[in-house]
Scaffold this active site. Structure first.
Site, PDB file in Angstrom:
ATOM      1  N   HIS A 156      10.554   5.294  -3.188  1.00  0.00           N
ATOM      2  CA  HIS A 156      11.331   6.332  -2.505  1.00  0.00           C
ATOM      3  C   HIS A 156      12.113   5.787  -1.318  1.00  0.00           C
ATOM      4  CE1 HIS A 156       7.731   6.720   0.236  1.00  0.00           C
ATOM      5  NE2 HIS A 156       8.687   6.921   1.119  1.00  0.00           N
ATOM      6  N   ASP A 186       5.443   4.867  -7.344  1.00  0.00           N
ATOM      7  CA  ASP A 186       6.225   4.738  -6.115  1.00  0.00           C
ATOM      8  C   ASP A 186       6.243   3.296  -5.606  1.00  0.00           C
ATOM      9  OD1 ASP A 186       7.935   5.687  -4.152  1.00  0.00           O
ATOM     10  OD2 ASP A 186       6.322   6.186  -2.761  1.00  0.00           O
ATOM     11  N   SER A 260       6.460   3.770   5.443  1.00  0.00           N
ATOM     12  CA  SER A 260       6.433   3.715   3.981  1.00  0.00           C
ATOM     13  C   SER A 260       6.829   2.334   3.479  1.00  0.00           C
ATOM     14  CB  SER A 260       7.388   4.763   3.390  1.00  0.00           C
ATOM     15  OG  SER A 260       6.918   6.059   3.637  1.00  0.00           O
TER      16      SER A 260
END
Length: 449
Positions: A156, A186, A260
């Site tokens: 993402h 992911d 992230s």
């Protein structure tokens, strides 16, 4: 250890003074020998540093990153460990083109100029939509896992990116190639053309236990090279509705927007997870963060680097959890395993002889605790692998060999397997949306493997 502590220990283990002194000497000598042995075992051939990352991972070897056994001390804290790990954690900037529609309330057809020529303008629209494009930049983190320039991050972080730039700890910047992505876990793999890169070695995320120290490194809110410390709060977290394949490490190490794709490391400086998400009411850290286990991320990365995509194993069954009520109904000793709710025609499961109502207890000798674990295991084994299923059927435990197929992502292929010739005719007039993991749970639907 002071005299009082020695005395207490001697008394608790019931040794004489002479015997206790001998025990201390032997312990210290053994510790010295063990320390030397650990140092030898951690050494890795330097030629692996320039080897192919897939070959290194599949050989079960770590990249060169020798860590002394006393690297974390009370006096120094985690400083020596962090100094070694920081250069391998990068900041990732992704640029993407955003298409949006601007809604206008004041139509030019309603202006005085048009009224003079065309009357009150009642025949013209008073509102209209104006399409527009704009460039947007997002920021996340990444981890260098191979000196040749391979970087792990979240899918993402680079989703729909037109340009990706990696910022190193020494202020160098490089454009990055997106080698491949896997939206189901992911994970994304990037590649930069740079030299003198530091890489983090892979740890074994299956060995991570609740209570272990954990350090999160990344770029929260754009603050590069930020380190936070906590413990592992839980392992094997799933059912969150975040991704299709969930097996998260939960930690209370502070993870915030921008973390992230960053590193979750243990006290040996090994990469055990890729930071992924947080649960928060206000958008900031509240002590509940999640990381993708490196065993899963490494498997995905190896497939992307070697094949350009991720190929998963397929059994061809619909499975349901074995609840205490189900266990009692099937006269099973304990509620574990996965109940076969249905078998897909012409699937590896049907060809192997699996039946509706079977309960799968083990696969290749490894216990199947629940449906989540079975899905992950089958997916990770991959197509063409021959596995032995331990199945509970009619009160007996039997062994069933099965050769896994390939999980298809092509809806048309799935239709042909079920003998459906025309999706368009069947779905005419019907509105549909993707069946996410969250929707599946809300609708109490079974899982497919």
């Amino acid at each position: 250890m002071n005299k009082r502590d020695c005395w207490i220990m001697k008394r608790r283990i019931g040794l004489s003074s002479a015997s206790f002194a001998l025990l201390i000497v032997l312990t210290l000598a053994g510790g010295t020998v063990m320390g030397a042995w650990i140092g030898v075992e951690q050494e890795t051939p330097q030629d692996l540093a320039t080897g192919n990352v897939v070959a290194v991972r599949r050989a079960g070897l770590a990249l060169p990153f020798q860590v002394p056994d006393d690297i974390v001390t009370f006096a120094n804290g985690f400083r020596p460990l962090v100094q070694r790990a920081l250069p391998a954690v990068v900041s990732v900037t992704a640029s993407r083109t955003v298409h949006e529609t601007i809604f206008r309330n004041n139509s030019p057809f309603h202006s005085p100029f048009f009224r003079d020529f065309f009357g009150d303008g009642s025949d013209f629209p008073h509102e209209f939509d104006l399409p527009q494009e704009r460039e947007e930049q997002g920021q996340g983190s990444g981890v260098i896992v191979d000196p040749d320039g391979y970087i792990l991050t979240n899918e993402h972080v680079v989703r729909d990116a037109t340009e990706v730039v990696v910022h190193l700890a020494d202020d160098r910047e490089y454009p990055a190639e997106i080698v491949g992505v896997d939206s189901k876990t992911d994970i994304a793999v990037l590649k930069i053309d740079a030299d003198q890169l530091s890489a983090l070695p892979f740890g074994d995320s299956s060995a991570v236990e609740v209570g272990d120290f954990a350090l999160a490194i990344g770029s929260p809110f754009g603050l590069n090279q930020t380190v936070t410390m906590g413990i592992v709060s839980a392992t094997g977290r799933s059912g969150l509705g975040i991704e299709d394949y969930e097996d998260f490490i939960q930690t209370d190490a502070a993870i915030n927007p921008g973390n992230s794709g960053g590193a979750l490391i243990n006290v040996y400086g090994e990469l055990v997870g890729i930071n992924k998400a947080i649960l928060s009411r206000g958008g900031g850290n509240q002590g509940v963060g999640f990381a993708i286990p490196i065993n899963m991320a490494g498997n995905v990365m190896d497939q992307i680097v070697a094949n350009g995509r991720v190929v998963r194993g397929w059994l061809g069954v619909m499975i349901q959890p074995v609840t205490p009520a189900v266990a009692r109904a099937f006269e099973l000793d304990e509620p574990s395993g996965a109940l076969v709710g249905d078998v897909t025609p012409a699937s590896p499961a049907e060809e192997s002889g699996l039946r509706q109502g079977d309960i799968m207890l083990e696969i290749d000798g490894e216990a199947v605790e629940d449906t989540r674990e079975l899905r992950l295991t089958v997916a990770m084994l991959g197509p063409g692998v021959e596995a032995i299923l331990s199945v509970f059927r009619d009160g007996n435990r039997i062994e069933i060999p099965v050769t896994l197929g390939e999980l298809s992502e092509d809806a048309d292929t799935v239709d042909r397997q079920f003998g459906i010739e025309s999706r368009r005719e069947l779905m005419e007039g019907v509105s549909v949306q993707d069946l996410t993991a969250q929707l599946r749970r809300q609708l109490n639907m079974t899982s497919q493997v």
